[in-house]
Design a protein around this motif. Structure first.
Motif, PDB file in Angstrom:
ATOM      1  N   PHE A  90       6.114  26.700  22.365  1.00  0.00           N
ATOM      2  CA  PHE A  90       6.555  25.557  21.574  1.00  0.00           C
ATOM      3  C   PHE A  90       6.988  26.047  20.195  1.00  0.00           C
ATOM      4  CE2 PHE A  90       4.178  21.751  23.611  1.00  0.00           C
ATOM      5  CZ  PHE A  90       4.508  22.185  24.868  1.00  0.00           C
ATOM      6  N   ASN A  91       7.917  25.336  19.584  1.00  0.00           N
ATOM      7  CA  ASN A  91       8.401  25.650  18.240  1.00  0.00           C
ATOM      8  C   ASN A  91       8.322  24.416  17.356  1.00  0.00           C
ATOM      9  OD1 ASN A  91       9.322  28.400  18.694  1.00  0.00           O
ATOM     10  ND2 ASN A  91      10.855  27.477  20.008  1.00  0.00           N
ATOM     11  N   VAL A  92       8.416  24.641  16.053  1.00  0.00           N
ATOM     12  CA  VAL A  92       8.514  23.568  15.064  1.00  0.00           C
ATOM     13  C   VAL A  92       9.625  23.944  14.094  1.00  0.00           C
ATOM     14  CG1 VAL A  92       6.084  22.857  15.122  1.00  0.00           C
ATOM     15  CG2 VAL A  92       6.772  24.670  13.574  1.00  0.00           C
ATOM     16  N   LEU A  93      10.149  22.960  13.397  1.00  0.00           N
ATOM     17  CA  LEU A  93      11.013  23.238  12.257  1.00  0.00           C
ATOM     18  C   LEU A  93      10.094  23.399  11.055  1.00  0.00           C
ATOM     19  CD1 LEU A  93      14.061  20.837  12.676  1.00  0.00           C
ATOM     20  CD2 LEU A  93      14.002  23.324  12.925  1.00  0.00           C
ATOM     21  N   SER A  94      10.297  24.456  10.304  1.00  0.00           N
ATOM     22  CA  SER A  94       9.390  24.807   9.229  1.00  0.00           C
ATOM     23  C   SER A  94      10.136  24.952   7.910  1.00  0.00           C
ATOM     24  CB  SER A  94       8.708  26.128   9.599  1.00  0.00           C
ATOM     25  OG  SER A  94       7.583  26.359   8.814  1.00  0.00           O
ATOM     26  N   ILE A  95       9.559  24.419   6.853  1.00  0.00           N
ATOM     27  CA  ILE A  95      10.054  24.638   5.490  1.00  0.00           C
ATOM     28  C   ILE A  95       8.976  25.447   4.785  1.00  0.00           C
ATOM     29  CG2 ILE A  95      10.700  23.581   3.298  1.00  0.00           C
ATOM     30  CD1 ILE A  95      11.459  21.050   4.969  1.00  0.00           C
ATOM     31  N   VAL A  96       9.344  26.620   4.287  1.00  0.00           N
ATOM     32  CA  VAL A  96       8.398  27.504   3.612  1.00  0.00           C
ATOM     33  C   VAL A  96       8.889  27.739   2.194  1.00  0.00           C
ATOM     34  CG1 VAL A  96       7.241  29.744   3.654  1.00  0.00           C
ATOM     35  CG2 VAL A  96       7.908  28.646   5.816  1.00  0.00           C
ATOM     36  N   VAL A  97       8.045  27.395   1.226  1.00  0.00           N
ATOM     37  CA  VAL A  97       8.376  27.578  -0.183  1.00  0.00           C
ATOM     38  C   VAL A  97       7.330  28.503  -0.784  1.00  0.00           C
ATOM     39  CG1 VAL A  97       8.637  26.434  -2.421  1.00  0.00           C
ATOM     40  CG2 VAL A  97       9.388  25.272  -0.332  1.00  0.00           C
ATOM     41  N   GLU A  98       7.779  29.569  -1.422  1.00  0.00           N
ATOM     42  CA  GLU A  98       6.865  30.457  -2.139  1.00  0.00           C
ATOM     43  C   GLU A  98       7.213  30.348  -3.607  1.00  0.00           C
ATOM     44  OE1 GLU A  98       5.364  34.971  -1.694  1.00  0.00           O
ATOM     45  OE2 GLU A  98       7.383  34.726  -2.494  1.00  0.00           O
ATOM     46  N   VAL A  99       6.189  30.125  -4.438  1.00  0.00           N
ATOM     47  CA  VAL A  99       6.436  29.872  -5.861  1.00  0.00           C
ATOM     48  C   VAL A  99       5.406  30.606  -6.716  1.00  0.00           C
ATOM     49  CG1 VAL A  99       5.047  27.763  -5.836  1.00  0.00           C
ATOM     50  CG2 VAL A  99       6.871  28.018  -7.525  1.00  0.00           C
ATOM     51  N   ASP A 100       5.828  30.974  -7.899  1.00  0.00           N
ATOM     52  CA  ASP A 100       4.939  31.579  -8.888  1.00  0.00           C
ATOM     53  C   ASP A 100       4.104  30.462  -9.501  1.00  0.00           C
ATOM     54  OD1 ASP A 100       3.678  32.922 -10.930  1.00  0.00           O
ATOM     55  OD2 ASP A 100       5.517  33.521 -11.961  1.00  0.00           O
ATOM     56  N   CYS A 101       2.782  30.492  -9.303  1.00  0.00           N
ATOM     57  CA  CYS A 101       1.944  29.414  -9.834  1.00  0.00           C
ATOM     58  C   CYS A 101       1.348  29.744 -11.201  1.00  0.00           C
ATOM     59  CB  CYS A 101       0.868  29.022  -8.835  1.00  0.00           C
ATOM     60  SG  CYS A 101      -0.249  30.328  -8.366  1.00  0.00           S
ATOM     61  N   GLN A 102       1.619  30.923 -11.742  1.00  0.00           N
ATOM     62  CA  GLN A 102       1.076  31.290 -13.053  1.00  0.00           C
ATOM     63  C   GLN A 102       1.512  30.331 -14.166  1.00  0.00           C
ATOM     64  OE1 GLN A 102      -1.374  33.520 -13.437  1.00  0.00           O
ATOM     65  NE2 GLN A 102      -1.246  33.665 -11.214  1.00  0.00           N
ATOM     66  N   PRO A 103       2.786  29.905 -14.206  1.00  0.00           N
ATOM     67  CA  PRO A 103       3.169  28.947 -15.261  1.00  0.00           C
ATOM     68  C   PRO A 103       2.385  27.632 -15.174  1.00  0.00           C
ATOM     69  CG  PRO A 103       5.128  29.917 -14.283  1.00  0.00           C
ATOM     70  CD  PRO A 103       3.946  30.361 -13.458  1.00  0.00           C
ATOM     71  N   TRP A 104       2.068  27.183 -13.966  1.00  0.00           N
ATOM     72  CA  TRP A 104       1.282  25.944 -13.817  1.00  0.00           C
ATOM     73  C   TRP A 104      -0.096  26.127 -14.435  1.00  0.00           C
ATOM     74  CZ3 TRP A 104       1.771  25.337  -7.822  1.00  0.00           C
ATOM     75  CH2 TRP A 104       3.111  25.176  -7.476  1.00  0.00           C
ATOM     76  N   LEU A 105      -0.722  27.263 -14.106  1.00  0.00           N
ATOM     77  CA  LEU A 105      -2.066  27.520 -14.607  1.00  0.00           C
ATOM     78  C   LEU A 105      -2.071  27.618 -16.129  1.00  0.00           C
ATOM     79  CD1 LEU A 105      -3.206  30.071 -11.888  1.00  0.00           C
ATOM     80  CD2 LEU A 105      -3.842  27.655 -12.058  1.00  0.00           C
ATOM     81  N   ARG A 106      -1.049  28.260 -16.706  1.00  0.00           N
ATOM     82  CA  ARG A 106      -0.946  28.356 -18.167  1.00  0.00           C
ATOM     83  C   ARG A 106      -0.758  26.989 -18.810  1.00  0.00           C
ATOM     84  NH1 ARG A 106       1.913  33.103 -16.922  1.00  0.00           N
ATOM     85  NH2 ARG A 106       3.904  32.033 -17.034  1.00  0.00           N
ATOM     86  N   ASN A 107      -0.120  26.061 -18.084  1.00  0.00           N
ATOM     87  CA  ASN A 107       0.132  24.724 -18.619  1.00  0.00           C
ATOM     88  C   ASN A 107      -0.987  23.737 -18.291  1.00  0.00           C
ATOM     89  OD1 ASN A 107       2.563  25.421 -19.813  1.00  0.00           O
ATOM     90  ND2 ASN A 107       3.741  24.985 -17.971  1.00  0.00           N
ATOM     91  N   GLY A 108      -2.105  24.236 -17.771  1.00  0.00           N
ATOM     92  CA  GLY A 108      -3.260  23.388 -17.533  1.00  0.00           C
ATOM     93  C   GLY A 108      -3.333  22.757 -16.157  1.00  0.00           C
TER      94      GLY A 108
END
Length: 185
Positions: free
Chosen positions: A152-170
């Protein structure tokens, strides 16, 4: 939506992977709908209290981080060539990353990586063991089960993001995550 996964990128510190799977048992000629917006929403969560009194209040909408993925209708390729579908992901900053569906390389821009396309279904279900367990009201799974979802298969959306700016912004370090599909327009 079949699955939503969030995990730190194993090989790249400070990055987070967001996966939204849709369309269970997707055939090989599947494409994303251009009439739907696929979203992954994140909100900071705090822990208040301990034990049974613990609560997890969410931050307000003003602190929400939204990744919004949109798709054009598939376009016919040349003779004997599969249709081509383009898409774009809008990051919380407003930055847009364009990509081509089923492109194994995905797309990358300013710290945001995006892939959209067919992937193997990660779900495992031993139907015979489940049926036998329900019938006998005792667990009847074997040590090595038989996965009825093989192939079986699925349609997949994969997003990779740098989360360091979020952590710096609280934002964070604890985040609540929701995947959703909404009608475009």
């Amino acid at each position: 939506i079949t699955d939503l996964y969030v995990f730190p990128t194993p090989e790249r510190s400070g990055r987070l992977v967001l996966v939204l799977n849709v369309l269970p048992d997707a055939p090989h000629d599947s494409y994303f709908s251009d009439a739907i917006v696929y979203r992954i929403r994140l909100r900071p969560v705090t822990i208040s209290g301990v034990g049974t009194a613990a609560a997890f209040p969410f931050a307000g909408e003003d602190q929400e981080l939204v990744f919004s993925c949109h798709f054009e209708a598939p376009r016919q390729g040349g003779a004997g060539v599969a249709p081509v579908q383009e898409g774009w992901c809008v990051a919380p900053s407003g930055e847009t990353t364009r990509f081509r569906v089923h492109d194994e390389q995905g797309s990358n821009s300013d710290g945001l990586r995006v892939y959209a396309g067919l992937r193997a279904e990660p779900f495992f279900i031993d139907v015979q063991g489940l049926i036998e367990s329900q019938k006998t009201r005792r667990l009847a799974f074997k040590e090595v089960g038989t996965n009825a979802a093989v192939g079986f298969n699925v349609l997949s959306i994969v997003v990779e993001v740098d989360c360091q700016p979020w952590l710096r912004n609280g934002y964070g370090p604890l985040l609540a995550v929701v995947g959703e599909t909404v009608v475009a327009g």
